[in-house]
Design a protein around this motif. Structure first.
Motif: not given
Length: 299
Positions: A8-10, A22-25, A33-35
């Motif tokens: 989902e993150t990708v 993406a982090a806000e979403k 998110i980076s991890v």
């Protein structure tokens, strides 16, 4: 092992072209998110995003992963939609609404939403349709009820209702004439929707005849303000009939009988085709059921 949260993150990084967005979403932090991305890249042994430019771009391997991720997330969403208890659904749902709907059937819709999705938090933004469209395209809201139809190819939409637009004034300004011409109306300020809206453009076009006096248009994004100004005899309001039914019934506002006419306001529900759209489509169906009786007021 690849998990759905990483997939989902990708997907959202690719859609928004930004780790921060993406982090806000996803209601998390950019480091988190980076991890997730780093762990997935390590597991796959390949880089998924190119971070060298001003915006994040997807690598060839990343595009392959996106294709599988989209299919897997859609299947997961379909399974949850079919089996899961909607009353247990949690999260935040961001809804953008045009003000005409706020003054008509939105309360009934929110009541039904609360009954069906008691654990779902709602964030409601009221704005003009032009701004709602942009916020939807930038994925800042999940669903919008706005004037349509929309021309954006990425947007899914469904008709909701339509509202006739008429001319109203206070009983103090009402002429004794059985029919009032545009020339007579143009002597008063015209109270209508904000600039850059479809109704505003239609009003301007209606009074564009060079034989008519140049109208003074008082534009506002607040329909409540327009109604108040009409009640205070400031001018003639060109607004949907549905929002002034109480004032007309009480005799405080009067509809002007004029040969001129404006198109009905057509409202649609609009959303993007994300993997989790099944729930969105259920909510749109609910809105359509509640809004459809409004069409009986048109004509």
């Amino acid at each position: 092992m690849v998990d759905f949260k990483a997939l989902e993150t990708v997907v959202w990084i690719a859609r928004l072209e930004s780790f921060r967005a993406a982090a806000e979403k996803l209601n998390t932090t950019q480091p988190a998110i980076s991890v997730r991305v780093a762990q997935l890249e390590q597991e796959l042994g390949s880089q998924l995003f190119d971070r060298s430019g001003r915006t994040v771009s997807v690598t060839p391997t990343g595009r392959q992963v996106l294709d599988y991720a989209d299919r897997l997330l859609r299947l997961r969403a379909e399974m949850l939609h079919t089996i899961a208890d909607r009353s247990r659904m949690q999260g935040t749902f961001r809804l953008g609404v045009a003000e005409t709907i706020v003054h008509t059937w939105l309360p009934a819709f929110l009541e039904r939403m609360s009954s069906i999705y008691p654990n779902l938090a709602l964030e409601i933004e009221v704005d003009i349709s032009t701004n709602l469209r942009e916020r939807l395209l930038h994925q800042e809201i999940d669903l919008a009820f706005l004037v349509g139809p929309l021309s954006a190819p990425s947007v899914l939409q469904r008709p909701l209702c339509r509202f006739p637009v008429r001319f109203f004034t206070s009983s103090a300004l009402k002429s004794d004439a059985t029919e009032i011409s545009l020339e007579e109306i143009s002597r008063w300020p015209i109270l209508t929707f904000a600039r850059n809206t479809q109704p505003y453009v239609q009003v301007v076009e209606l009074f564009s005849d060079p034989r008519l006096p140049s109208p003074r248009i008082y534009a506002s994004s607040s329909l409540a303000t327009l109604v108040r100004m009409a009640l205070d005899s400031i001018g003639v309001a060109v607004i949907p009939t549905a929002i002034v039914t109480a004032e007309v019934a009480a005799g405080r506002l009067v509809e002007l009988n004029t040969p001129a006419s404006l198109p009905d306001l057509q409202f649609v529900a609009a959303w993007l085709g994300t993997p989790d759209r099944h729930t969105l489509e259920d909510i749109v169906t609910l809105a359509s059921e509640i809004a459809s009786p409004t069409d009986q007021m048109a004509g």
